[in-house]
Design a protein around this motif. Structure first.
Motif, PDB file in Angstrom:
ATOM      1  N   GLU A   1       3.204   2.660  -1.584  1.00  0.00           N
ATOM      2  CA  GLU A   1       4.445   2.044  -2.036  1.00  0.00           C
ATOM      3  C   GLU A   1       4.539   0.626  -1.471  1.00  0.00           C
ATOM      4  O   GLU A   1       4.281   0.381  -0.288  1.00  0.00           O
ATOM      5  CB  GLU A   1       5.635   2.880  -1.560  1.00  0.00           C
ATOM      6  CG  GLU A   1       6.961   2.429  -2.100  1.00  0.00           C
ATOM      7  CD  GLU A   1       7.215   2.900  -3.516  1.00  0.00           C
ATOM      8  OE1 GLU A   1       8.091   2.324  -4.180  1.00  0.00           O
ATOM      9  OE2 GLU A   1       6.538   3.856  -3.960  1.00  0.00           O
ATOM     10  N   ALA A   2       4.930  -0.327  -2.305  1.00  0.00           N
ATOM     11  CA  ALA A   2       4.967  -1.731  -1.895  1.00  0.00           C
ATOM     12  C   ALA A   2       5.853  -1.942  -0.677  1.00  0.00           C
ATOM     13  O   ALA A   2       5.466  -2.628   0.280  1.00  0.00           O
ATOM     14  CB  ALA A   2       5.447  -2.596  -3.061  1.00  0.00           C
TER      15      ALA A   2
ATOM     16  N   GLY B   1       8.368  -7.748  -8.730  1.00  0.00           N
ATOM     17  CA  GLY B   1       7.017  -7.223  -8.838  1.00  0.00           C
ATOM     18  C   GLY B   1       6.613  -6.640  -7.505  1.00  0.00           C
ATOM     19  O   GLY B   1       7.322  -6.778  -6.500  1.00  0.00           O
ATOM     20  N   ARG B   2       5.453  -5.997  -7.460  1.00  0.00           N
ATOM     21  CA  ARG B   2       5.053  -5.279  -6.256  1.00  0.00           C
ATOM     22  C   ARG B   2       4.851  -6.225  -5.062  1.00  0.00           C
ATOM     23  O   ARG B   2       5.184  -5.883  -3.933  1.00  0.00           O
ATOM     24  CB  ARG B   2       3.803  -4.452  -6.517  1.00  0.00           C
ATOM     25  CG  ARG B   2       2.585  -5.236  -6.982  1.00  0.00           C
ATOM     26  CD  ARG B   2       1.397  -4.327  -7.241  1.00  0.00           C
ATOM     27  NE  ARG B   2       0.237  -5.067  -7.694  1.00  0.00           N
ATOM     28  CZ  ARG B   2      -0.100  -5.219  -8.971  1.00  0.00           C
ATOM     29  NH1 ARG B   2       0.652  -4.690  -9.920  1.00  0.00           N
ATOM     30  NH2 ARG B   2      -1.179  -5.916  -9.311  1.00  0.00           N
ATOM     31  N   ASN B   3       4.302  -7.410  -5.316  1.00  0.00           N
ATOM     32  CA  ASN B   3       4.092  -8.341  -4.205  1.00  0.00           C
ATOM     33  C   ASN B   3       5.408  -8.887  -3.668  1.00  0.00           C
ATOM     34  O   ASN B   3       5.565  -9.089  -2.458  1.00  0.00           O
ATOM     35  CB  ASN B   3       3.184  -9.485  -4.662  1.00  0.00           C
ATOM     36  CG  ASN B   3       1.765  -9.022  -4.891  1.00  0.00           C
ATOM     37  OD1 ASN B   3       1.026  -8.782  -3.953  1.00  0.00           O
ATOM     38  ND2 ASN B   3       1.389  -8.873  -6.156  1.00  0.00           N
ATOM     39  N   GLN B   4       6.354  -9.120  -4.555  1.00  0.00           N
ATOM     40  CA  GLN B   4       7.666  -9.587  -4.118  1.00  0.00           C
ATOM     41  C   GLN B   4       8.381  -8.506  -3.310  1.00  0.00           C
ATOM     42  O   GLN B   4       9.014  -8.795  -2.288  1.00  0.00           O
ATOM     43  CB  GLN B   4       8.492 -10.007  -5.328  1.00  0.00           C
ATOM     44  CG  GLN B   4       7.931 -11.226  -6.052  1.00  0.00           C
ATOM     45  CD  GLN B   4       8.450 -11.357  -7.462  1.00  0.00           C
ATOM     46  OE1 GLN B   4       9.653 -11.445  -7.683  1.00  0.00           O
ATOM     47  NE2 GLN B   4       7.546 -11.382  -8.443  1.00  0.00           N
ATOM     48  N   GLU B   5       8.276  -7.250  -3.752  1.00  0.00           N
ATOM     49  CA  GLU B   5       8.905  -6.158  -3.000  1.00  0.00           C
ATOM     50  C   GLU B   5       8.253  -5.990  -1.632  1.00  0.00           C
ATOM     51  O   GLU B   5       8.935  -5.750  -0.629  1.00  0.00           O
ATOM     52  CB  GLU B   5       8.840  -4.851  -3.789  1.00  0.00           C
ATOM     53  CG  GLU B   5       9.795  -4.799  -4.958  1.00  0.00           C
ATOM     54  CD  GLU B   5      10.428  -3.414  -5.156  1.00  0.00           C
ATOM     55  OE1 GLU B   5      10.080  -2.485  -4.404  1.00  0.00           O
ATOM     56  OE2 GLU B   5      11.271  -3.296  -6.059  1.00  0.00           O
ATOM     57  N   LEU B   6       6.928  -6.115  -1.578  1.00  0.00           N
ATOM     58  CA  LEU B   6       6.228  -5.983  -0.300  1.00  0.00           C
ATOM     59  C   LEU B   6       6.724  -7.042   0.686  1.00  0.00           C
ATOM     60  O   LEU B   6       7.066  -6.733   1.825  1.00  0.00           O
ATOM     61  CB  LEU B   6       4.722  -6.110  -0.529  1.00  0.00           C
ATOM     62  CG  LEU B   6       3.785  -5.817   0.654  1.00  0.00           C
ATOM     63  CD1 LEU B   6       2.380  -5.482   0.144  1.00  0.00           C
ATOM     64  CD2 LEU B   6       3.694  -6.967   1.651  1.00  0.00           C
ATOM     65  N   ALA B   7       6.771  -8.286   0.229  1.00  0.00           N
ATOM     66  CA  ALA B   7       7.195  -9.370   1.111  1.00  0.00           C
ATOM     67  C   ALA B   7       8.638  -9.184   1.562  1.00  0.00           C
ATOM     68  O   ALA B   7       8.963  -9.303   2.755  1.00  0.00           O
ATOM     69  CB  ALA B   7       7.023 -10.717   0.412  1.00  0.00           C
ATOM     70  N   LEU B   8       9.509  -8.859   0.620  1.00  0.00           N
ATOM     71  CA  LEU B   8      10.925  -8.702   0.963  1.00  0.00           C
ATOM     72  C   LEU B   8      11.122  -7.567   1.963  1.00  0.00           C
ATOM     73  O   LEU B   8      11.911  -7.682   2.904  1.00  0.00           O
ATOM     74  CB  LEU B   8      11.745  -8.441  -0.297  1.00  0.00           C
ATOM     75  CG  LEU B   8      13.256  -8.368  -0.083  1.00  0.00           C
ATOM     76  CD1 LEU B   8      13.812  -9.721   0.331  1.00  0.00           C
ATOM     77  CD2 LEU B   8      13.949  -7.883  -1.356  1.00  0.00           C
TER      78      LEU B   8
END
Length: 410
Positions: free
Chosen positions: A275-276, A316-323
């Motif tokens: 999960e991101a 998107g998944r990368n934005q969720e990961l960073a946040l």
């Protein structure tokens, strides 16, 4: 120099190192082709970049070609090639038309002809000739995405609903020979899963496809259910394949740049698949545990995370990961965490990913936003936009999964 400028340097250099031009050139330069004609079919998000290089190398040997790529990813005409742009991640009418043009190109070739088939990520949606109605295929694809299905699960289903996936395109090319040059976007480089394996024997089974359908409660018509129960080609005698590019190369390139900038890099994994938001929290915990380091450190993780949709926001998944990492690194000085899609797009947005630092959480709070609520609504795009945390690269011409990097500048 600052840790933020270091992050931008890593991003630019890593993406540049993974462009497919040189790899396609190496694969084709000096190669002997059959006495007949050479025909080019290029599919995926990196299709234009790969095809442009191939057309240059092949020169007058190339008789005709078809390129099918994502909207906004074409950079102009290519000699003797028809360029199509279509929908991704859900195929649309233009995806189908471009695919039909490719099928028409190879349908009547002879044993002395050669098909140069260039494959990159995104090909599953962009290269499609559905055996079910367009609306039903779109509904099934959306159900898989919304359920958080990984790329292998998605392709196991989609290749059985298609006239070109799971080795069927190579069958259509026969008796012509097919030379496939593949830019891998799937962990472990399984050829039959990259773009759903149009020119590769299928290793997945009907039982696996039906299990995925049951797992995600897919809305299948009787005809679609019947197609999932039909086996795909298990051997192909007219195909030669070369793999070029992967997330391993992306991580290695990013690590090299980090080292040149004075960081001590460590590639944690090149098979990240969770999960991101969990990946973001985990990477933040690694940063926090090394906050007292006396030397500059870089931690890298390559792969492809997933997002389970619980809201109707944008991201998107990368934005969720960073946040999701923002709370974990809150207050840390000279620390940045970013996550990036190598193709330059992240979900249905114009951003490639997201970047957070020790002050991101405070800026979100000042904007009236909480990370928990934003993630619940899957609205990372607007939250990161509000605090200057979006990464925008534009289409990169490559697609080798994602990379997340933690930089601690000391």
């Amino acid at each position: 120099m600052s840790v933020h400028s270091d992050a931008q340097t890593v991003i630019r250099a890593a993406l540049a190192a993974c462009r497919p031009d040189a790899a396609v050139h190496r694969a084709l330069e000096g190669r002997d082709f059959p006495a007949g004609g050479v025909y080019l079919v290029s599919i995926g998000k990196a299709a234009w970049q790969m095809a442009a290089c191939a057309a240059e190398v092949l020169g007058p040997k190339l008789r005709a070609g078809v390129v099918v790529t994502k909207y906004g990813h074409s950079m102009g005409p290519i000699p003797r090639c028809a360029v199509w742009e279509g929908g991704h991640p859900v195929p649309d009418t233009n995806s189908f038309r471009g695919t039909q043009a490719a099928m028409d190109l190879v349908r009547d070739l002879g044993p002395e002809d050669q098909v140069v088939f260039l494959v990159s990520g995104g090909g599953s949606a962009l290269f499609e000739s559905p055996l079910v109605p367009e609306a039903e295929l779109a509904e099934i694809t959306r159900a898989l995405l919304a359920g958080g299905a990984d790329i292998v699960e998605m392709n196991t289903v989609r290749k059985r609903l298609s006239a070109v996936k799971g080795g069927r395109f190579a069958q259509l090319c026969a008796p012509a020979k097919v030379f496939a040059v593949v830019l891998s976007d799937i962990l472990g480089d399984p050829l039959d899963m990259i773009a759903s394996g149009p020119a590769c024997p299928d290793s997945s089974t009907c039982a696996q496809a039906l299990a995925v359908a049951e797992k995600y409660r897919l809305p299948l018509s009787p005809h679609a259910a019947e197609l999932l129960a039909q086996e795909t080609p298990k051997s192909l005698s007219n195909v030669e394949t070369a793999i070029t590019g992967s997330v391993r190369e992306l991580c290695a390139a990013a690590a090299k740049v980090c080292r040149e900038l004075g960081y001590e890099p460590l590639v944690l994994t090149d098979r990240l698949c969770c999960e991101a938001r969990e990946a973001g929290s985990f990477l933040a915990s690694i940063a926090r545990s090394h906050d007292g380091a006396e030397r500059s450190l870089a931690f890298l993780a390559g792969g492809e995370t997933v997002v389970h949709l619980t809201g109707d926001g944008l991201g998107g998944r990368n934005q969720e990961l960073a946040l999701a990492a923002a709370p974990g690194i809150a207050g840390m000085a000279d620390t940045v965490l970013f996550s990036l899609g190598s193709d330059g797009t992240d979900g249905p947005t114009d951003a490639a990913g997201g970047l957070v630092d020790g002050g991101t959480l405070d800026r979100l709070t000042a904007a009236g936003l909480t990370v928990h609520d934003v993630l619940r609504r899957n609205d990372a795009y607007h939250a990161l936009e509000a605090v200057g945390g979006l990464l925008r690269t534009g289409p990169t011409g490559t697609n080798v999964n994602d990379v997340a990097v933690v930089l601690l500048r000391r």
